[in-house]
Design a protein around this motif. Structure first.
Motif, PDB file in Angstrom:
ATOM      1  N   ARG A  71       1.877 -32.540   5.703  1.00 31.87           N
ATOM      2  CA  ARG A  71       3.075 -33.538   7.991  1.00 31.87           C
ATOM      3  C   ARG A  71       1.982 -32.366   8.424  1.00 31.87           C
ATOM      4  NH1 ARG A  71       6.340 -37.371   8.716  1.00 31.87           N
ATOM      5  NH2 ARG A  71       6.020 -38.415  10.732  1.00 31.87           N
ATOM      6  N   SER A  72       1.955 -31.519   8.738  1.00 27.95           N
ATOM      7  CA  SER A  72       1.319 -30.687  10.357  1.00 27.95           C
ATOM      8  C   SER A  72      -0.050 -30.762   9.947  1.00 27.95           C
ATOM      9  CB  SER A  72       1.201 -29.427   9.563  1.00 27.95           C
ATOM     10  OG  SER A  72       0.505 -29.356   8.838  1.00 27.95           O
ATOM     11  N   ASP A  75      -0.421 -35.078  11.627  1.00 25.73           N
ATOM     12  CA  ASP A  75       0.514 -35.321  13.006  1.00 25.73           C
ATOM     13  C   ASP A  75      -0.776 -34.956  13.773  1.00 25.73           C
ATOM     14  OD1 ASP A  75       2.992 -36.084  12.086  1.00 25.73           O
ATOM     15  OD2 ASP A  75       3.944 -34.306  12.444  1.00 25.73           O
ATOM     16  N   VAL A 138       9.612 -38.689   2.417  1.00 23.43           N
ATOM     17  CA  VAL A 138       9.314 -38.005   2.434  1.00 23.43           C
ATOM     18  C   VAL A 138      10.410 -36.557   2.126  1.00 23.43           C
ATOM     19  CG1 VAL A 138       9.103 -38.048   4.751  1.00 23.43           C
ATOM     20  CG2 VAL A 138      11.171 -37.744   4.713  1.00 23.43           C
ATOM     21  N   ASP A 139       9.446 -35.470   1.420  1.00 24.05           N
ATOM     22  CA  ASP A 139      10.592 -34.346   0.682  1.00 24.05           C
ATOM     23  C   ASP A 139      11.088 -33.305   2.194  1.00 24.05           C
ATOM     24  OD1 ASP A 139       8.398 -32.721   1.984  1.00 24.05           O
ATOM     25  OD2 ASP A 139       7.613 -32.259  -0.166  1.00 24.05           O
ATOM     26  N   GLU A 140      11.801 -32.034   1.073  1.00 23.02           N
ATOM     27  CA  GLU A 140      12.741 -31.371   2.527  1.00 23.02           C
ATOM     28  C   GLU A 140      11.656 -30.302   3.199  1.00 23.02           C
ATOM     29  OE1 GLU A 140      10.973 -28.998  -1.554  1.00 23.02           O
ATOM     30  OE2 GLU A 140      12.136 -31.266  -0.919  1.00 23.02           O
ATOM     31  N   LYS A 141      10.722 -30.043   3.267  1.00 22.24           N
ATOM     32  CA  LYS A 141       9.731 -29.593   4.314  1.00 22.24           C
ATOM     33  C   LYS A 141       8.940 -31.590   4.963  1.00 22.24           C
ATOM     34  CE  LYS A 141       6.512 -28.435   0.635  1.00 22.24           C
ATOM     35  NZ  LYS A 141       5.261 -28.757   0.782  1.00 22.24           N
ATOM     36  N   GLY A 142       9.769 -32.118   4.885  1.00 18.06           N
ATOM     37  CA  GLY A 142       8.667 -33.159   5.792  1.00 18.06           C
ATOM     38  C   GLY A 142       7.755 -33.945   5.664  1.00 18.06           C
ATOM     39  N   ASP A 143       7.253 -33.687   4.040  1.00 18.28           N
ATOM     40  CA  ASP A 143       5.834 -33.518   3.924  1.00 18.28           C
ATOM     41  C   ASP A 143       6.243 -35.177   3.164  1.00 18.28           C
ATOM     42  OD1 ASP A 143       3.963 -31.932   4.686  1.00 18.28           O
ATOM     43  OD2 ASP A 143       4.507 -30.925   2.523  1.00 18.28           O
TER      44      ASP A 143
END
Length: 224
Positions: A71-72, A75, A138-143
């Protein structure tokens, strides 16, 4: 109760298709195979224009592409996309129309078949808090996982999504004395038919003909 005002996004508030342009951007920066991705992206876009798109197949393609990257990184690319593609395309007339409804105290939302990852920063540019869009899991990491959540907001699915959103707020479409929806596409006729004040906005040929037959107002925002 305040009036309800809904906007489609692509070719309604924007003079482009943000989903398609995101794909083109990803090809230009080398994040995806430019030939194969451009081919598939173009096929889906043509299907959308023709009203024959399978929204599930398209979302599997779009979210599958996003799921390849953390995700980083996505973004960071999206910030570049906003600077290079979206902000230069913003039109004063579209910005002013949204602001007029916000200033009037309307409950304003953008509803789009394009996914939330692509469209959330664009909604913010218009000052719109409420966005109903295709939802990536999205998963727990936000991905982004590649899966999607809920009913795609496409065609009759836009009516389903609007009703679900309003119900979660303790409201209903029929509870508003005036409900307005601005859209450019025949794909949105189900929601245009469901509101009290449909507005064909920069309409394509199919919606333009339908609007004339129904006596709906036609608005062109991109003549400046």
């Amino acid at each position: 109760m305040n009036n309800l005002t809904l906007f489609d996004l692509d070719h309604t508030l924007l003079p482009l298709d943000s989903d398609y342009e995101w794909g083109q951007f990803m090809s230009r920066i080398g994040a995806v195979d430019p030939v194969e991705f451009a081919r598939r992206n173009g096929e889906f876009y043509a299907q959308y224009q023709a009203g024959t798109l399978d929204p599930v197949a398209y979302l599997e393609f779009a979210f599958g592409t996003l799921a390849r990257f953390p995700r980083s990184q996505l973004d960071a690319w999206h910030r570049q996309f906003m600077d290079e593609v979206i902000r230069p395309a913003l039109k004063p007339g579209a910005l002013a129309l949204v602001q007029k409804h916000l200033d009037a105290g309307d409950l304003v939302a953008i509803i789009t078949a394009t996914n939330r990852f692509v469209t959330a920063p664009i909604a913010q540019e218009f000052g719109v808090e409420h966005l109903i869009a295709a939802e990536p899991e999205v998963d727990e990491k936000g991905d982004i996982t590649g899966a999607f959540i809920g009913t795609p907001p496409y065609g009759a699915g836009k009516v389903v999504n609007i009703r679900n959103w309003l119900e979660a707020r303790g409201q209903s479409l029929e509870g508003f004395a005036r409900s307005t929806f601005y859209s450019d596409s025949q794909n949105d006729i189900p929601l245009l038919e469901a509101v009290t004040h449909p507005v064909a906005t920069n309409p394509n040929a199919l919606l333009g003909a339908h609007a004339k037959a129904r006596g709906w107002p036609i608005l062109n925002l991109f003549n400046d």
